[in-house]
Scaffold this active site. Structure first.
Site, PDB file in Angstrom:
ATOM      1  N   LYS A 196     -17.511  12.192  -3.859  1.00 39.94           N
ATOM      2  CA  LYS A 196     -16.080  12.047  -4.188  1.00 39.94           C
ATOM      3  C   LYS A 196     -15.557  13.283  -4.922  1.00 39.94           C
ATOM      4  O   LYS A 196     -14.380  13.636  -4.778  1.00 39.94           O
ATOM      5  CB  LYS A 196     -15.841  10.787  -5.031  1.00 39.94           C
ATOM      6  CG  LYS A 196     -16.053   9.474  -4.291  1.00 39.94           C
ATOM      7  CD  LYS A 196     -15.112   9.279  -3.110  1.00 39.94           C
ATOM      8  CE  LYS A 196     -15.150   7.844  -2.589  1.00 39.94           C
ATOM      9  NZ  LYS A 196     -14.425   7.689  -1.314  1.00 39.94           N
ATOM     10  N   TYR A 248     -23.360   4.827  -9.070  1.00 41.17           N
ATOM     11  CA  TYR A 248     -22.465   5.454  -8.078  1.00 41.17           C
ATOM     12  C   TYR A 248     -23.113   6.739  -7.536  1.00 41.17           C
ATOM     13  O   TYR A 248     -22.918   7.117  -6.393  1.00 41.17           O
ATOM     14  CB  TYR A 248     -21.089   5.713  -8.690  1.00 41.17           C
ATOM     15  CG  TYR A 248     -19.983   5.827  -7.666  1.00 41.17           C
ATOM     16  CD1 TYR A 248     -19.678   4.770  -6.811  1.00 41.17           C
ATOM     17  CD2 TYR A 248     -19.237   7.001  -7.550  1.00 41.17           C
ATOM     18  CE1 TYR A 248     -18.659   4.882  -5.872  1.00 41.17           C
ATOM     19  CE2 TYR A 248     -18.214   7.111  -6.617  1.00 41.17           C
ATOM     20  CZ  TYR A 248     -17.938   6.047  -5.782  1.00 41.17           C
ATOM     21  OH  TYR A 248     -16.933   6.147  -4.857  1.00 41.17           O
TER      22      TYR A 248
HETATM   23  P1  NDP Z   1     -14.499  -1.126   3.402  1.00 42.29           P
HETATM   24  O1  NDP Z   1     -15.937  -1.486   3.560  1.00 42.29           O
HETATM   25  O2  NDP Z   1     -13.501  -2.152   3.689  1.00 42.29           O
HETATM   26  O3  NDP Z   1     -14.155   0.180   4.246  1.00 42.29           O
HETATM   27  C1  NDP Z   1     -15.062   1.218   4.449  1.00 42.29           C
HETATM   28  C2  NDP Z   1     -14.753   1.791   5.805  1.00 42.29           C
HETATM   29  O4  NDP Z   1     -15.507   2.992   6.043  1.00 42.29           O
HETATM   30  C3  NDP Z   1     -15.103   0.822   6.933  1.00 42.29           C
HETATM   31  O5  NDP Z   1     -13.939   0.510   7.661  1.00 42.29           O
HETATM   32  C4  NDP Z   1     -16.077   1.624   7.795  1.00 42.29           C
HETATM   33  O6  NDP Z   1     -15.861   1.426   9.186  1.00 42.29           O
HETATM   34  C5  NDP Z   1     -15.709   3.039   7.436  1.00 42.29           C
HETATM   35  N1  NDP Z   1     -16.756   3.978   7.836  1.00 42.29           N
HETATM   36  C6  NDP Z   1     -17.996   4.127   7.295  1.00 42.29           C
HETATM   37  N2  NDP Z   1     -18.675   5.065   7.989  1.00 42.29           N
HETATM   38  C7  NDP Z   1     -17.853   5.526   8.969  1.00 42.29           C
HETATM   39  C8  NDP Z   1     -17.977   6.482  10.014  1.00 42.29           C
HETATM   40  N3  NDP Z   1     -19.106   7.181  10.195  1.00 42.29           N
HETATM   41  N4  NDP Z   1     -16.917   6.705  10.825  1.00 42.29           N
HETATM   42  C9  NDP Z   1     -15.770   6.014  10.664  1.00 42.29           C
HETATM   43  N5  NDP Z   1     -15.584   5.070   9.712  1.00 42.29           N
HETATM   44  C10 NDP Z   1     -16.623   4.827   8.877  1.00 42.29           C
HETATM   45  O7  NDP Z   1     -14.410  -0.611   1.881  1.00 42.29           O
HETATM   46  P2  NDP Z   1     -13.241  -0.041   0.978  1.00 42.29           P
HETATM   47  O8  NDP Z   1     -11.943  -0.453   1.489  1.00 42.29           O
HETATM   48  O9  NDP Z   1     -13.655  -0.377  -0.394  1.00 42.29           O
HETATM   49  O10 NDP Z   1     -13.436   1.533   1.150  1.00 42.29           O
HETATM   50  C11 NDP Z   1     -12.421   2.406   1.598  1.00 42.29           C
HETATM   51  C12 NDP Z   1     -12.386   3.662   0.745  1.00 42.29           C
HETATM   52  O11 NDP Z   1     -11.992   3.321  -0.569  1.00 42.29           O
HETATM   53  C13 NDP Z   1     -13.727   4.387   0.615  1.00 42.29           C
HETATM   54  O12 NDP Z   1     -13.503   5.775   0.661  1.00 42.29           O
HETATM   55  C14 NDP Z   1     -14.172   3.978  -0.781  1.00 42.29           C
HETATM   56  O13 NDP Z   1     -15.061   4.921  -1.344  1.00 42.29           O
HETATM   57  C15 NDP Z   1     -12.840   3.972  -1.486  1.00 42.29           C
HETATM   58  N6  NDP Z   1     -12.791   3.286  -2.788  1.00 42.29           N
HETATM   59  C16 NDP Z   1     -13.150   1.975  -2.898  1.00 42.29           C
HETATM   60  C17 NDP Z   1     -13.094   1.340  -4.119  1.00 42.29           C
HETATM   61  C18 NDP Z   1     -13.493  -0.079  -4.274  1.00 42.29           C
HETATM   62  O14 NDP Z   1     -13.645  -0.532  -5.413  1.00 42.29           O
HETATM   63  N7  NDP Z   1     -13.646  -0.848  -3.218  1.00 42.29           N
HETATM   64  C19 NDP Z   1     -12.649   2.038  -5.326  1.00 42.29           C
HETATM   65  C20 NDP Z   1     -12.233   3.402  -5.091  1.00 42.29           C
HETATM   66  C21 NDP Z   1     -12.331   3.994  -3.867  1.00 42.29           C
HETATM   67  P3  NDP Z   1     -16.751   0.349   9.991  1.00 42.29           P
HETATM   68  O15 NDP Z   1     -16.550  -0.956   9.292  1.00 42.29           O
HETATM   69  O16 NDP Z   1     -16.163   0.357  11.358  1.00 42.29           O
HETATM   70  O17 NDP Z   1     -18.144   0.813   9.912  1.00 42.29           O
HETATM   71  C1  KAL Z   2     -20.124   1.918  -9.619  1.00 40.86           C
HETATM   72  C2  KAL Z   2     -19.749   1.223  -8.590  1.00 40.86           C
HETATM   73  C3  KAL Z   2     -20.574   0.084  -8.099  1.00 40.86           C
HETATM   74  C4  KAL Z   2     -21.054   0.293  -6.702  1.00 40.86           C
HETATM   75  C5  KAL Z   2     -21.890   1.550  -6.457  1.00 40.86           C
HETATM   76  C6  KAL Z   2     -21.740   2.266  -5.352  1.00 40.86           C
HETATM   77  C7  KAL Z   2     -20.693   2.077  -4.319  1.00 40.86           C
HETATM   78  C8  KAL Z   2     -20.605   2.966  -3.315  1.00 40.86           C
HETATM   79  C9  KAL Z   2     -19.595   2.874  -2.220  1.00 40.86           C
HETATM   80  C10 KAL Z   2     -20.157   3.121  -0.840  1.00 40.86           C
HETATM   81  C11 KAL Z   2     -19.003   3.430   0.098  1.00 40.86           C
HETATM   82  C12 KAL Z   2     -20.913   1.872  -0.410  1.00 40.86           C
HETATM   83  C13 KAL Z   2     -21.718   1.984   0.856  1.00 40.86           C
HETATM   84  O1  KAL Z   2     -21.798   3.009   1.494  1.00 40.86           O
HETATM   85  C14 KAL Z   2     -22.408   0.717   1.278  1.00 40.86           C
HETATM   86  C15 KAL Z   2     -23.337   0.886   2.483  1.00 40.86           C
HETATM   87  O2  KAL Z   2     -24.571   1.466   2.096  1.00 40.86           O
HETATM   88  C16 KAL Z   2     -23.711  -0.512   3.064  1.00 40.86           C
HETATM   89  N1  KAL Z   2     -22.532  -1.226   3.559  1.00 40.86           N
HETATM   90  C17 KAL Z   2     -22.128  -1.174   4.854  1.00 40.86           C
HETATM   91  O3  KAL Z   2     -22.713  -0.521   5.707  1.00 40.86           O
HETATM   92  C18 KAL Z   2     -20.852  -1.925   5.206  1.00 40.86           C
HETATM   93  C19 KAL Z   2     -21.197  -2.985   6.261  1.00 40.86           C
HETATM   94  C20 KAL Z   2     -19.816  -0.916   5.680  1.00 40.86           C
HETATM   95  C21 KAL Z   2     -18.517  -1.547   6.103  1.00 40.86           C
HETATM   96  O4  KAL Z   2     -19.574  -0.077   4.574  1.00 40.86           O
HETATM   97  C22 KAL Z   2     -19.295   1.249   4.794  1.00 40.86           C
HETATM   98  N2  KAL Z   2     -19.045   1.961   3.672  1.00 40.86           N
HETATM   99  O5  KAL Z   2     -19.272   1.712   5.895  1.00 40.86           O
HETATM  100  C23 KAL Z   2     -18.495   1.593  -7.838  1.00 40.86           C
HETATM  101  C24 KAL Z   2     -17.451   0.495  -7.788  1.00 40.86           C
HETATM  102  C25 KAL Z   2     -17.043   0.086  -9.182  1.00 40.86           C
HETATM  103  C26 KAL Z   2     -16.209   1.002  -7.014  1.00 40.86           C
HETATM  104  C27 KAL Z   2     -16.463   1.261  -5.545  1.00 40.86           C
HETATM  105  C28 KAL Z   2     -17.014   0.141  -4.730  1.00 40.86           C
HETATM  106  C29 KAL Z   2     -16.190   2.496  -5.069  1.00 40.86           C
HETATM  107  C30 KAL Z   2     -16.265   2.940  -3.662  1.00 40.86           C
HETATM  108  O6  KAL Z   2     -16.231   4.157  -3.437  1.00 40.86           O
HETATM  109  O7  KAL Z   2     -16.312   2.118  -2.737  1.00 40.86           O
END
Ligand code: NDP
Ligand code: KAL
Length: 257
Positions: A165, A158
């Site tokens: 975070k 992470y």
């Molecule tokens: P998603 O991939 O569904 O959502 C991530 C979102 O971030 C996308 O909609 C993306 O928009 C948006 N995003 C990234 N960069 C930008 C930017 N520059 N401007 C505007 N929007 C942006 O993943 P999650 O639903 O998992 O993630 C949502 C939140 O939940 C995050 O903060 C993540 O860290 C948190 N989280 C997730 C967990 C998990 O296990 N999944 C656990 C705990 C917290 P776009 O697609 O248009 O690029």
């Molecule tokens: C320990 C865990 C396992 C995963 C490790 C890291 C997760 C980081 C989350 C972060 C938001 C991921 C990215 O930014 C992915 C990005 O590099 C590539 N993906 C993309 O560009 C997609 C297309 C777009 C939609 O994604 C974004 N973010 O814009 C953590 C796990 C157990 C829990 C999680 C997943 C936490 C979290 O914060 O999401």
């Protein structure tokens, strides 16, 4: 009986597809009677959102584009919301990003640019959108962001996102103090692992998800609907006495040593 969020307008940032946490939140807030405004960054997310809304027969009040990396984009988005809708009562921040190469190996190898990018998109963005949204929250409001346990503990892979975070959660507390005097609350939900687009392709996810089923008090995984309902609590008046808080929605995993 009137619904919990009848007459309330909420902005939701971060629906990328049906698996997004923000989509779970959308369903909970819609079922509670809220009017919804959405922001997207990518065209692909916009198209997915439009299809999802149609499929679930949810009518958005407005959909605007917003890249939180740009002050102009944030100003433009909230300017448009102000012009077309006016007052809002809530904001869901469900946005994070770090370069994939920084989400593996040692945290000590994090690059300067990678560190700054993760902080900018995942933590500073809450500051920027709170500043913009508070101007539209003329009747008070509630802001909710999404965080993860990696802010409090060292979770392998992470890395830079854990530090972002930690910054996000500290921002929740500082922002809560700033906007409390305007009747606006700021809180975070700390969700356990949920398989979303962001989680795809980053190593360590499967391992973290299976530990929950083995070790968390509730012995079951977390889903978007659970996070949606906890977020609904924060957005609604049921949580009117709560601000600056981080609520774990993780089957209780965070209490286990
Ligand atoms: P998603 O991939 O569904 O959502 C991530 C979102 O971030 C996308 O909609 C993306 O928009 C948006 N995003 C990234 N960069 C930008 C930017 N520059 N401007 C505007 N929007 C942006 O993943 P999650 O639903 O998992 O993630 C949502 C939140 O939940 C995050 O903060 C993540 O860290 C948190 N989280 C997730 C967990 C998990 O296990 N999944 C656990 C705990 C917290 P776009 O697609 O248009 O690029
Ligand atoms: C320990 C865990 C396992 C995963 C490790 C890291 C997760 C980081 C989350 C972060 C938001 C991921 C990215 O930014 C992915 C990005 O590099 C590539 N993906 C993309 O560009 C997609 C297309 C777009 C939609 O994604 C974004 N973010 O814009 C953590 C796990 C157990 C829990 C999680 C997943 C936490 C979290 O914060 O999401």
């Amino acid at each position: 009986m009137t619904k919990l969020l009848e007459g309330k307008t909420i902005v939701i940032m971060g629906v990328a597809n049906e698996r997004s946490i923000a989509w779970g939140v959308t369903k909970s807030l819609h079922n509670a009677g809220a009017d919804l405004i959405f922001t997207n960054r990518q065209e692909r997310s916009y198209k997915k959102l439009v299809n999802l809304l149609e499929k679930h027969e949810i009518e958005a009040k407005l959909i605007v584009s917003c890249d939180v990396a740009s002050d102009e984009s944030v100003q433009e988005a909230f300017g448009k919301i102000k012009d077309e809708v006016g007052t809002i009562h809530g904001l869901i921040h469900s946005v994070a990003f770090a370069n994939r190469e920084e989400l593996q190996g040692e945290y000590a190898d994090t690059s300067r640019d990678g560190f700054l990018l993760a902080q900018e998109i995942s933590a500073y963005s809450l500051v920027a959108v709170t500043r913009a949204a508070k101007e539209l929250m003329t009747e008070g409001g509630s802001i909710v962001t999404q965080t993860y346990l990696g802010s409090e503990r060292v979770v392998p892979n992470y890395n830079v996102m854990g530090v972002a975070k930690a910054s996000l959660e500290a921002s929740v507390r500082y922002l809560a103090e700033d906007v409390g005097k305007y009747g606006i609350r700021v809180n975070a939900v700390s969700a356990g692992p949920i398989r979303t687009l962001s989680a795809k392709g980053v190593s360590g996810f499967n391992e973290k998800a299976s530990i929950i089923e083995e070790k968390a008090p509730l012995r079951r995984s977390i889903d978007q609907d659970q996070v949606g309902d906890a977020t609904l609590f924060f957005i609604s008046d049921l949580s009117r006495g709560v601000t600056g808080e981080v609520l774990h929605v993780d089957s209780g995993f965070h209490i286990i040593g």
